[in-house]
Design a protein around this motif. Sequence first.
Motif, PDB file in Angstrom:
ATOM      1  N   PRO A   1      -9.358  -1.524   4.605  1.00 32.32           N
ATOM      2  CA  PRO A   1      -9.252  -0.232   3.907  1.00 32.32           C
ATOM      3  C   PRO A   1      -8.628   0.837   4.808  1.00 32.32           C
ATOM      4  N   PHE A   2      -7.795   1.661   4.200  1.00 32.60           N
ATOM      5  CA  PHE A   2      -7.070   2.753   4.861  1.00 32.60           C
ATOM      6  C   PHE A   2      -7.972   3.906   5.238  1.00 32.60           C
ATOM      7  N   GLY A   3      -7.786   4.477   6.371  1.00 34.53           N
ATOM      8  CA  GLY A   3      -8.460   5.743   6.671  1.00 34.53           C
ATOM      9  C   GLY A   3      -9.975   5.644   6.563  1.00 34.53           C
ATOM     10  N   ALA A   4     -10.520   4.423   6.732  1.00 31.40           N
ATOM     11  CA  ALA A   4     -11.965   4.235   6.594  1.00 31.40           C
ATOM     12  C   ALA A   4     -12.622   4.105   7.958  1.00 31.40           C
ATOM     13  N   GLY A   5     -11.888   4.470   8.999  1.00 34.08           N
ATOM     14  CA  GLY A   5     -12.443   4.347  10.343  1.00 34.08           C
ATOM     15  C   GLY A   5     -12.488   2.904  10.817  1.00 34.08           C
ATOM     16  N   LEU A   6     -11.771   2.019  10.136  1.00 31.43           N
ATOM     17  CA  LEU A   6     -11.776   0.603  10.505  1.00 31.43           C
ATOM     18  C   LEU A   6     -10.414   0.179  11.056  1.00 31.43           C
ATOM     19  N   SER A   7      -9.598   1.160  11.392  1.00 29.65           N
ATOM     20  CA  SER A   7      -8.354   0.949  12.123  1.00 29.65           C
ATOM     21  C   SER A   7      -7.298   0.165  11.371  1.00 29.65           C
ATOM     22  N   SER A   8      -7.017   0.583  10.167  1.00 30.13           N
ATOM     23  CA  SER A   8      -5.873  -0.014   9.479  1.00 30.13           C
ATOM     24  C   SER A   8      -4.589   0.304  10.250  1.00 30.13           C
ATOM     25  N   SER A   9      -4.555   1.446  10.931  1.00 34.54           N
ATOM     26  CA  SER A   9      -3.330   1.791  11.677  1.00 34.54           C
ATOM     27  C   SER A   9      -3.118   0.830  12.848  1.00 34.54           C
ATOM     28  N   ALA A  10      -4.178   0.511  13.571  1.00 39.92           N
ATOM     29  CA  ALA A  10      -4.024  -0.426  14.691  1.00 39.92           C
ATOM     30  C   ALA A  10      -3.724  -1.833  14.183  1.00 39.92           C
ATOM     31  N   ALA A  11      -4.324  -2.206  13.037  1.00 38.93           N
ATOM     32  CA  ALA A  11      -4.033  -3.528  12.473  1.00 38.93           C
ATOM     33  C   ALA A  11      -2.543  -3.641  12.137  1.00 38.93           C
ATOM     34  N   LEU A  12      -1.996  -2.553  11.580  1.00 43.74           N
ATOM     35  CA  LEU A  12      -0.567  -2.532  11.241  1.00 43.74           C
ATOM     36  C   LEU A  12       0.285  -2.656  12.512  1.00 43.74           C
ATOM     37  N   GLU A  13      -0.041  -1.856  13.513  1.00 41.60           N
ATOM     38  CA  GLU A  13       0.729  -1.899  14.769  1.00 41.60           C
ATOM     39  C   GLU A  13       0.616  -3.265  15.445  1.00 41.60           C
TER      40      GLU A  13
ATOM     41  N   GLN B   1       0.818  -1.219   0.000  1.00 44.38           N
ATOM     42  CA  GLN B   1       0.000   0.000   0.000  1.00 44.38           C
ATOM     43  C   GLN B   1       0.858   1.278   0.000  1.00 44.38           C
ATOM     44  N   ALA B   2       2.181   1.148  -0.118  1.00 42.22           N
ATOM     45  CA  ALA B   2       3.036   2.348  -0.088  1.00 42.22           C
ATOM     46  C   ALA B   2       4.168   2.183  -1.097  1.00 42.22           C
ATOM     47  N   GLU B   3       4.742   3.315  -1.527  1.00 44.59           N
ATOM     48  CA  GLU B   3       5.842   3.295  -2.496  1.00 44.59           C
ATOM     49  C   GLU B   3       7.175   3.073  -1.798  1.00 44.59           C
TER      50      GLU B   3
ATOM     51  N   ALA C   1       7.700  -7.109   5.159  1.00 41.52           N
ATOM     52  CA  ALA C   1       6.787  -6.760   4.068  1.00 41.52           C
ATOM     53  C   ALA C   1       5.355  -6.782   4.593  1.00 41.52           C
ATOM     54  N   VAL C   2       4.555  -5.832   4.123  1.00 41.28           N
ATOM     55  CA  VAL C   2       3.188  -5.638   4.615  1.00 41.28           C
ATOM     56  C   VAL C   2       2.214  -5.644   3.444  1.00 41.28           C
ATOM     57  N   ASP C   3       1.073  -6.272   3.649  1.00 41.78           N
ATOM     58  CA  ASP C   3      -0.030  -6.132   2.687  1.00 41.78           C
ATOM     59  C   ASP C   3      -1.322  -6.240   3.491  1.00 41.78           C
TER      60      ASP C   3
ATOM     61  N   ALA D   1       6.334   5.083  10.873  1.00 38.83           N
ATOM     62  CA  ALA D   1       6.240   5.534  12.264  1.00 38.83           C
ATOM     63  C   ALA D   1       5.384   4.570  13.087  1.00 38.83           C
ATOM     64  N   TYR D   2       4.302   4.053  12.485  1.00 35.70           N
ATOM     65  CA  TYR D   2       3.427   3.125  13.211  1.00 35.70           C
ATOM     66  C   TYR D   2       4.180   1.846  13.579  1.00 35.70           C
ATOM     67  N   VAL D   3       5.094   1.455  12.687  1.00 34.56           N
ATOM     68  CA  VAL D   3       5.809   0.187  12.860  1.00 34.56           C
ATOM     69  C   VAL D   3       7.021   0.368  13.783  1.00 34.56           C
TER      70      VAL D   3
ATOM     71  N   ALA E   1       2.976   3.738  20.481  1.00 33.49           N
ATOM     72  CA  ALA E   1       3.518   3.925  19.128  1.00 33.49           C
ATOM     73  C   ALA E   1       2.664   4.925  18.363  1.00 33.49           C
ATOM     74  N   GLU E   2       1.354   4.736  18.414  1.00 26.87           N
ATOM     75  CA  GLU E   2       0.455   5.610  17.643  1.00 26.87           C
ATOM     76  C   GLU E   2       0.444   7.029  18.219  1.00 26.87           C
ATOM     77  N   ASN E   3       0.403   7.142  19.552  1.00 25.59           N
ATOM     78  CA  ASN E   3       0.335   8.470  20.183  1.00 25.59           C
ATOM     79  C   ASN E   3       1.661   9.204  20.068  1.00 25.59           C
TER      80      ASN E   3
HETATM   81  P1  ADP Z   1      -7.516   4.081   9.949  1.00 24.55           P
HETATM   82  O1  ADP Z   1      -6.729   3.534  11.084  1.00 24.55           O
HETATM   83  O2  ADP Z   1      -8.914   4.435  10.324  1.00 24.55           O
HETATM   84  O3  ADP Z   1      -7.490   3.226   8.727  1.00 24.55           O
HETATM   85  P2  ADP Z   1      -5.525   6.121  10.162  1.00 24.55           P
HETATM   86  O4  ADP Z   1      -5.403   7.471   9.540  1.00 24.55           O
HETATM   87  O5  ADP Z   1      -5.523   6.004  11.620  1.00 24.55           O
HETATM   88  O6  ADP Z   1      -6.845   5.461   9.531  1.00 24.55           O
HETATM   89  O7  ADP Z   1      -4.364   5.190   9.642  1.00 24.55           O
HETATM   90  C1  ADP Z   1      -4.073   5.107   8.278  1.00 24.55           C
HETATM   91  C2  ADP Z   1      -2.571   5.198   8.093  1.00 24.55           C
HETATM   92  O8  ADP Z   1      -1.944   4.005   8.618  1.00 24.55           O
HETATM   93  C3  ADP Z   1      -2.153   5.242   6.652  1.00 24.55           C
HETATM   94  O9  ADP Z   1      -2.160   6.571   6.170  1.00 24.55           O
HETATM   95  C4  ADP Z   1      -0.737   4.682   6.713  1.00 24.55           C
HETATM   96  O10 ADP Z   1       0.176   5.657   7.161  1.00 24.55           O
HETATM   97  C5  ADP Z   1      -0.855   3.648   7.810  1.00 24.55           C
HETATM   98  N1  ADP Z   1      -1.128   2.310   7.267  1.00 24.55           N
HETATM   99  C6  ADP Z   1      -2.173   1.520   7.578  1.00 24.55           C
HETATM  100  N2  ADP Z   1      -2.112   0.352   6.913  1.00 24.55           N
HETATM  101  C7  ADP Z   1      -0.999   0.388   6.154  1.00 24.55           C
HETATM  102  C8  ADP Z   1      -0.397  -0.518   5.207  1.00 24.55           C
HETATM  103  N3  ADP Z   1      -0.930  -1.690   4.916  1.00 24.55           N
HETATM  104  N4  ADP Z   1       0.758  -0.117   4.622  1.00 24.55           N
HETATM  105  C9  ADP Z   1       1.305   1.088   4.887  1.00 24.55           C
HETATM  106  N5  ADP Z   1       0.771   1.971   5.754  1.00 24.55           N
HETATM  107  C10 ADP Z   1      -0.365   1.650   6.381  1.00 24.55           C
END
Ligand code: ADP
Length: 410
Positions: A132-144, A82-84, A126-128, A104-106, A176-178
């Motif tokens: 969905p990102f930024g959809a209020g479903l916590s992709s950031s917490a899933a990553l952490e 999901q990133a370059e 490697a991450v995949d 930063a999250y990692v 990490a997130e804060n």
């Molecule tokens: P949400 O947690 O609701 O999806 P956030 O804004 O809190 O939205 O977190 C989204 C951010 O988390 C992305 O902009 C990116 O920096 C990071 N992130 C989440 N998942 C991934 C991923 N699979 N690969 C890279 N970055 C990710």
Amino acid sequence: MTEPQWLEAWSAEEGARRVGELFTRSFEGSPDGVWSAPGRVNLIGEHTDYNAGLCLPTALPHRTYVALRPREDDRVRLVSAQAEGVWEISLSDVAPGAVTGWGAYVSGVAWALTQAGHKVSGFDAAVDSCVPFGAGLSSSAALEAAFAVALDAVGGLGLATSDAGRAELVDATRRAENEIAGAPTGGLDQSASLRCREGYALLLDFRPGLDPLESAVPVPFDLEPAGLTLLVVDTRAEHSHVSGEYGARRAACERAAGLLGLASLREIAPTLGGVGLDRALAELEPHDPDGVLRRRVRHVVSETDRTARFADLVREGRAADVGPFMLASHASLRDDYEVSCRELDLVVDTAVAAGALGARMTGGGFGGSAIALVRRSDVDTVVAAVAGAFADAGLTAPAFLLAPPSAPAA
Ligand code: ADP
Ligand code: MG
């Protein structure tokens, strides 16, 4: 009319294959293993975590996958589908305010574990993700959370094997997130991703000083026997100033608690021997000419009350009766907390008109996702109605997910 867009969860095999291949393409050799962690949906209890209140999330079947191999040195190299490019840092350079970008999250998780006294080496990973990102479903917490369990395993920390240990991983991921990613979220997301259980919702209590077993109580949440399902609608709405609005809501809550001489708004709850909502609102009046503080307080206090009652109904096997609490939660977030938006309101109104038993925004608001409790036989009708309403309003087409309560980070 175009077909509604469904976001399917990957199987564990597919997730592992994707990150395994990405790892091998990006770094030499193969990873030591694959770990994953879910996004979450909050059934009720919004903007309560940072007010020492209650919330009730479940884990999504949608997960973020990580293939990781530790290094001899303290270098971290990351790639994401999901990133370059390659994101790199030395762990010794990770500090609050010093790290930018998604890494930063990692790297924040590695930093927080080190701060907690654990030894963490560098790693390639490697991450995949199908969250969905930024959809209020916590992709950031899933990553952490995926990295928390990966680093726990390769470092032999032994935290992920018990719920108390997982509570420590929650602390590390929240820090990490804060502190490293700079997002002042309250801990709901990380708790859900690390501590939810398949078939359960997790009743989280954010009062300080509770032990891990009191702070997170699993509540069986099986909608199947009642013929129900939880539908998630990602509105795809993007709003600016979201983090500023979030910070302003937090600050208002802290100010109100301060004016009332309370450590948190949770102490207003009469069930805790608190001053009670009416008395708190009367005390705030002289300090609150425009009524904003009182509206914020009324949301926070009523929302924790609704969450407790919602959880009681679920415990009694009465999930079909929670709809009115979802609607009251949404109205409170829209009118008192003022964090909804046109798209979220449209999902809620349309879903209910099309037969949903209840619906509400979920997550921080200002876009993101809404949930609807729907009879299985009505899913297609509700989805078509919501998709149609968005098309009629000229809005970006929303995406739909089904959210059976799923497994935590592993
Ligand atoms: P949400 O947690 O609701 O999806 P956030 O804004 O809190 O939205 O977190 C989204 C951010 O988390 C992305 O902009 C990116 O920096 C990071 N992130 C989440 N998942 C991934 C991923 N699979 N690969 C890279 N970055 C990710
Ligand atoms: Mg997030």
